[in-house]
Scaffold this motif. Structure first.
Motif, PDB file in Angstrom:
ATOM      1  N   UNK A 156       0.859  -1.179   0.000  1.00  0.00           N
ATOM      2  CA  UNK A 156       0.000   0.000   0.000  1.00  0.00           C
ATOM      3  C   UNK A 156       0.901   1.238   0.000  1.00  0.00           C
ATOM      4  N   UNK A 157       0.650   2.164  -0.908  1.00  0.00           N
ATOM      5  CA  UNK A 157       1.441   3.380  -1.042  1.00  0.00           C
ATOM      6  C   UNK A 157       0.595   4.591  -0.658  1.00  0.00           C
ATOM      7  N   UNK A 158       1.083   5.346   0.313  1.00  0.00           N
ATOM      8  CA  UNK A 158       0.401   6.550   0.772  1.00  0.00           C
ATOM      9  C   UNK A 158       1.425   7.671   0.850  1.00  0.00           C
ATOM     10  N   UNK A 190       5.539   3.226   1.946  1.00  0.00           N
ATOM     11  CA  UNK A 190       5.198   1.952   1.309  1.00  0.00           C
ATOM     12  C   UNK A 190       5.109   0.880   2.394  1.00  0.00           C
ATOM     13  N   UNK A 191       3.906   0.406   2.664  1.00  0.00           N
ATOM     14  CA  UNK A 191       3.694  -0.646   3.665  1.00  0.00           C
ATOM     15  C   UNK A 191       3.490  -1.958   2.917  1.00  0.00           C
ATOM     16  N   UNK A 192       4.380  -2.913   3.164  1.00  0.00           N
ATOM     17  CA  UNK A 192       4.355  -4.171   2.422  1.00  0.00           C
ATOM     18  C   UNK A 192       4.106  -5.345   3.347  1.00  0.00           C
ATOM     19  N   UNK A 235       6.933  -5.076   6.306  1.00  0.00           N
ATOM     20  CA  UNK A 235       8.028  -4.114   6.309  1.00  0.00           C
ATOM     21  C   UNK A 235       7.528  -2.806   5.720  1.00  0.00           C
ATOM     22  N   UNK A 236       8.148  -1.713   6.162  1.00  0.00           N
ATOM     23  CA  UNK A 236       7.741  -0.367   5.752  1.00  0.00           C
ATOM     24  C   UNK A 236       8.956   0.325   5.154  1.00  0.00           C
TER      25      UNK A 236
END
Length: 302
Positions: free
Chosen positions: A49-51, A59-61, A123-124
């Motif tokens: 998810x990209x915010x 980027x939260x993966x 991971x972020x």
């Protein structure tokens, strides 16, 4: 406005009134990953998810073990945050390879690099908007089609005197200190405060409504449940007013809180509630407090 037990009550600007806003204050950006589709999904099933905020991309993966996330010609330092005990990665950059696991903050140098998940884990990654390829793919990219006038332009902080390299900062064993707020690290592009977890709901007599004059706060929820309370100051123009926000969210979720809104976050989950606060570039007021930034000897302030 802070309770006297809050280390932030000693900040020089803690009780200063906010400025009269000029122009409409931006709305907060709120991304709840359990309610939104990811912007990227790999063949192996990793979801990202990209915010974005004005100056940064988060980027939260939710990564599958073995998946690799590469950057080519990265223009500046970026940060990898490992939010959970089960997080595990291998990072290659500048000819070096480093492994990191558990809760940690990792600084990655400019240039070519690869972050590989060595287990199924979250991971972020934090990038400045100089990574334009990521900024344009964010789920809320349209909100920043024009710069928000209340946010100061990005300016990088000084490079590390010891040179760029992979730097790993584990956080699990850092003790609490009533004179220090959280567990703060900075680099030339970001400041990350890996706050101590809060067990159970927050005491509603000790909330901390406050504002920032000219920078966004990104609050990343990685465990538990929260309510973000956000109030937009009134101007002389009724059309500029916004309703108060009381946004209930779970984890993972992202709140980008614009200046100069008054805000505080209330942990509401019955178990462990974990927030990570992110600022781009680093905060001068936190940096001015002796002992607050745990790697200050590696990254000088301007």
């Amino acid at each position: 406005m802070y309770d006297k037990s809050d280390a932030r009550s000693a900040l020089a600007t803690a009780t200063a009134p906010g400025p009269a806003p000029q122009g409409r204050v931006a709305a907060p950006e709120l991304a709840d990953h359990d309610r939104q589709d990811p912007q990227e999904t790999t063949a192996a099933g990793s979801r990202t998810w990209l915010t974005r905020g004005q100056n940064f991309v988060l980027a939260y993966t939710s990564a599958r073990g073995g998946d690799a996330f590469a950057r080519q010609g990265q223009p500046d330092e970026y940060v990898v945050v490992l939010p959970h005990d089960g997080s595990s990665v291998e990072i290659t950059a500048g000819g070096d390879t480093v492994t990191a696991s558990g809760r940690a903050v990792v600084v990655v140098p400019p240039g070519d690099s690869t972050v590989t998940a060595t287990a199924d884990c979250d991971l972020v990654r934090l990038f400045t908007v100089r990574s334009a390829d990521l900024a344009e793919r964010c789920g809320n990219a349209a909100s920043y089609a024009e710069d928000h006038p209340h946010v100061a332009p990005f300016a990088a902080w000084p490079d590390p005197p010891g040179g760029f390299r992979i730097r790993v900062y584990p956080v699990a064993d850092i003790p609490k200190d009533p004179q220090r707020f959280g567990r703060i690290f900075r680099c030339s592009t970001f400041m990350v405060n890996f706050l101590f977890p809060h067990e159970g709901p927050r005491d509603t007599t000790k909330l901390s409504p406050h504002h920032h004059d000219d920078f966004e706060q990104c609050s990343l929820a990685v465990r538990g449940e929260f309510v973000h309370h956000i109030r937009t100051p009134w101007t002389t123009r009724l059309d500029d007013w916004r309703e108060d926000v009381h946004h209930a969210c779970g984890s993972p979720s992202v709140a980008v809180i614009p200046p100069p809104t008054v805000h505080t976050t209330q942990a509401t989950g019955p178990g462990t509630n974990q927030l990570i606060d992110i600022f781009c570039p680093p905060r001068a007021d936190f940096s001015a407090k002796p002992g607050w930034v745990l790697n200050a000897d590696e990254y000088p302030a301007p």
